[in-house]
Design an enzyme around this catalytic site. Structure first.
Site, PDB file in Angstrom:
ATOM      1  N   GLY A  28      15.768 -38.491   3.827  1.00  0.00           N
ATOM      2  CA  GLY A  28      15.604 -39.875   3.426  1.00  0.00           C
ATOM      3  C   GLY A  28      14.284 -40.480   3.853  1.00  0.00           C
ATOM      4  NE  ARG A  36      23.073 -26.569  -7.087  1.00  0.00           N
ATOM      5  CZ  ARG A  36      22.577 -27.519  -6.286  1.00  0.00           C
ATOM      6  NH1 ARG A  36      22.908 -27.548  -5.001  1.00  0.00           N
ATOM      7  NH2 ARG A  36      21.738 -28.433  -6.769  1.00  0.00           N
ATOM      8  CB  THR A  60      14.223 -42.664   8.611  1.00  0.00           C
ATOM      9  OG1 THR A  60      14.885 -43.888   8.276  1.00  0.00           O
ATOM     10  CG2 THR A  60      13.805 -42.718  10.074  1.00  0.00           C
ATOM     11  CB  THR A  62      20.866 -35.893   3.915  1.00  0.00           C
ATOM     12  OG1 THR A  62      19.879 -36.917   4.080  1.00  0.00           O
ATOM     13  CG2 THR A  62      20.803 -35.356   2.491  1.00  0.00           C
ATOM     14  CE  LYS A  73       9.092 -45.665   8.753  1.00  0.00           C
ATOM     15  NZ  LYS A  73       9.523 -47.067   8.993  1.00  0.00           N
ATOM     16  CB  SER A  74       8.887 -39.798  10.947  1.00  0.00           C
ATOM     17  OG  SER A  74       9.639 -40.939  11.317  1.00  0.00           O
ATOM     18  CD  GLU A  95      -1.430  -2.333   2.047  1.00  0.00           C
ATOM     19  OE1 GLU A  95      -2.247  -2.966   2.729  1.00  0.00           O
ATOM     20  OE2 GLU A  95      -0.203  -2.635   1.986  1.00  0.00           O
ATOM     21  CB  ALA A 143      14.020 -37.711  -6.509  1.00  0.00           C
TER      22      ALA A 143
END
Length: 369
Positions: A299, A212, A301, A201, A304-305, A57, A159
């Site tokens: 990953g 990037r 685990t 990871t 899934k959680s 505004e 993926a």
């Protein structure tokens, strides 16, 4: 319901397009656009670019100048009514002599919702609400969720090969998806307030988890200067305190928040399975660090959680035209289901090609307790 003219729809559509220009820069503030008209002539317009800088505004009023007197303002979100790092926009519209304000939606914060509208009405300004409301909601799903629930909007990126494998049996996975899909991920990262991963990871790839610039689409590079795009906060689940300062993670620009049971920026409990309490972590990121939107790259685990605890708002799945076999590593691991009633349902919102890969956007369907 108020009656809106075709011109009203046209102007609010323009305000929404203006608001979209802030999608890579405004967090933790919402994306907001504003158009000011005299009759059917645009005299001012603007959008919010960055937290701490003038709101939409203000930009529109500055452009309109004295032509704001008696004008109509189209705003994608109810004008703010409180003093923060900038003065309240409702007050600015009143002082400028605007005659009418059309808002797409009310402020989603239940503590302030409606106050800006009431300030305007108390000053004798006509206010209408609800024009292209769903489009306005689509501008800020993460901000709206945090305001209404105290939790962030969570996108889970995965993926896999066409047969649902994320890695070979020996753990090798680079690269399942194409360069085009990996560039697409950079756009999602750039829009998010935080990227969440695990120390496993990060250590495996010495990942920086940054956006990037060179991999962003040309349209983004043409619209923004590289220094204007904020890097998302990097959030790393580090239960075993494995991160260290020599990693690329710490050499890159942007904040890093470690999540652990103790001696971390975000301290949370550990559940009976020995895993960090993800719901508690997400709540802390939203409430203590003002993070609206979290992009998860982790990953099976963690994936899934998050799904089992109904913490995922949107699943982004890239499927590559590859077959890796059942001896590979699956997307979500074993769920231990014994009945079809236990299956996790998703609603597919979008499905398209990204290079040679398929990108599926799906919404997990919540199950009743």
């Amino acid at each position: 319901m108020p009656t809106f003219t075709p011109f009203d729809f046209q102007m609010m559509s323009r305000a929404i397009k203006l608001a979209q220009r802030g999608q890579f820069t405004t967090a933790p503030n919402p994306n907001v656009g504003c158009v000011i008209t005299q009759g059917e002539t645009i005299v001012g317009e603007g959008y919010h670019f960055r937290a701490g800088q003038p709101h939409a505004e203000v930009h529109a009023l500055r452009m309109a100048g004295e032509r704001s007197q008696g004008a109509t303002a189209y705003v994608t979100l109810e004008p703010c009514s409180h003093y923060g790092r900038t003065p309240p926009c409702a007050e600015g519209l009143i002082n400028a002599g605007v005659a009418k304000v059309i808002c797409a939606m009310q402020d989603p914060n239940p503590q302030v919702s409606g106050r800006g509208i009431q300030m305007l009405r108390d000053a004798g300004i006509e206010v209408q609400v609800g024009l292209l409301e769903q489009d306005a909601y689509a501008l800020n799903p993460a901000f709206i969720k945090r305001m209404q629930t105290g939790m962030p909007f969570v996108q889970l990126k995965m993926a896999a090969s066409l047969d649902g494998q994320t890695a070979l049996a020996n753990g090798r996975s680079q690269w399942i998806t194409s360069a085009q899909a990996r560039h697409d991920v950079q756009v999602y990262r750039a829009k998010a307030g935080a990227v969440l991963s695990t120390s496993q990871t990060v250590l495996a790839d010495n990942a920086s988890l940054t956006v990037r610039w060179a991999e962003l689409p040309q349209g983004v590079q043409d619209t923004y200067a590289e220094q204007d795009l904020r890097q998302p906060v990097r959030v790393v689940l580090d239960r075993q305190q494995q991160l260290h300062q020599q990693l690329k993670l710490y050499a890159a620009d942007g904040a890093v928040l470690r999540v652990a049971e103790q001696d971390a920026e975000v301290c949370v409990a550990v559940n009976k399975e020995g895993q960090l309490d993800l719901a508690q972590a997400l709540s802390a990121l939203a409430k203590q660090h003002n993070i609206n939107h979290i992009w998860v790259e982790a990953g099976a685990t963690v994936a899934k959680s998050l799904l089992q605890q109904q913490l995922v708002d949107e699943l982004i799945l890239y499927l590559a035209p590859k077959v890796m076999g059942s001896d590979g590593r699956g997307l979500f691991g074993a769920l231990g289901l014994t009945d079809m009633q236990q299956v996790l349902d998703v609603k597919i919102q979008d499905c398209r090609m990204v290079g040679p890969d398929i990108r599926i956007v799906a919404t997990p369907q919540l199950k009743d307790d």
